[in-house]
Design an enzyme around this catalytic site. Structure first.
Site, short mmCIF file in Angstrom:
data_model
loop_
_atom_site.label_atom_id
_atom_site.label_comp_id
_atom_site.label_asym_id
_atom_site.label_seq_id
_atom_site.Cartn_x
_atom_site.Cartn_y
_atom_site.Cartn_z
N SER A 1 0.86 -1.07 0.03
CA SER A 1 0.12 0.01 0.13
C SER A 1 1.04 1.14 0.10
CB SER A 1 -0.81 0.01 1.24
OG SER A 1 -1.61 1.32 1.20
N TYR B 1 -1.62 -0.60 10.48
CA TYR B 1 -1.75 -0.67 8.96
C TYR B 1 -0.65 -0.45 8.04
CZ TYR B 1 -3.61 -0.96 3.99
OH TYR B 1 -3.81 -0.90 2.94
N ALA C 1 2.25 0.33 9.05
CA ALA C 1 3.46 -0.56 9.55
C ALA C 1 3.65 -1.86 8.90
CB ALA C 1 3.72 -0.49 11.22
N ALA C 2 2.60 -2.61 8.91
CA ALA C 2 2.11 -3.76 8.23
C ALA C 2 2.56 -3.66 6.59
CB ALA C 2 0.81 -4.25 8.45
N LYS C 3 2.10 -2.85 6.08
CA LYS C 3 2.39 -2.57 4.59
C LYS C 3 3.89 -2.26 4.36
CE LYS C 3 -1.63 -3.98 3.00
NZ LYS C 3 -1.60 -5.20 2.20
N ILE D 1 -8.47 3.22 -3.85
CA ILE D 1 -9.42 2.52 -4.94
C ILE D 1 -10.79 2.22 -4.52
CG2 ILE D 1 -9.36 0.08 -6.21
CD1 ILE D 1 -6.91 1.66 -6.59
#
Length: 150
Positions: A38, A51, A53-55, A84
């Site tokens: 992302s 989120y 950090a995860a991406k 999107i």
């Protein structure tokens, strides 16, 4: 609890499917792995620290695996979507005037002045999986209408 769910969905799933895919790819000395990152993982996202950090973890993991697997002709890349048009975006932005205002605010940051469509992400994934991308590994392709330009 929410953080664990976000990490499970957005990072641990990538670790798990990559691990499962690598042994047969190594045996065949060929493979393509395309992960969904992302733009939040590249620049951070407002109110989305875990989120993001995860991406970012998906991006770093993919680059590392790309280096390690290159000798086996296994290419590893990421597609990083921007905004999107999906049901999740509608859910996050909210309904009615509040949701519409959030979408308008987002679109002010997108030079193409529209939301991306899911099939536009699919096309980027298909490109990375194709032979046309046979000399590309360890890369992140932002599909974001120009929101982030590097």
């Amino acid at each position: 609890e929410l953080w664990e769910k976000v990490l499970d969905i957005n990072l641990r799933s990538v670790l798990n499917y990559t691990r499962a895919a690598l042994d047969p790819m190594i045996a065949n000395r060929w493979g393509r792995i395309v992960s969904i990152a992302s733009d939040a993982g590249r620049m951070g996202g407002l109110y989305a620290a875990v989120y993001s950090a995860a991406k970012a973890g998906v991006i770093a993991f993919s680059k590392t695996i790309a280096r390690e697997m290159a000798p086996y002709n296994i290419l590893v890349n990421c597609v990083a979507p921007g905004p999107i048009e999906t049901p999740l975006l509608q859910q996050i932005s909210g309904e009615g005037d509040t949701g519409a205002a959030m979408i308008r605010k987002t679109l002010r940051m997108v030079p193409l002045k529209r939301l991306g469509q899911p099939e536009e992400i699919a096309h980027a994934v298909a490109f990375f999986a194709s032979e046309e991308a046979s000399y590309i590994t360890g890369q992140v392709l932002s599909v974001n209408g120009g929101m982030i330009m590097e």
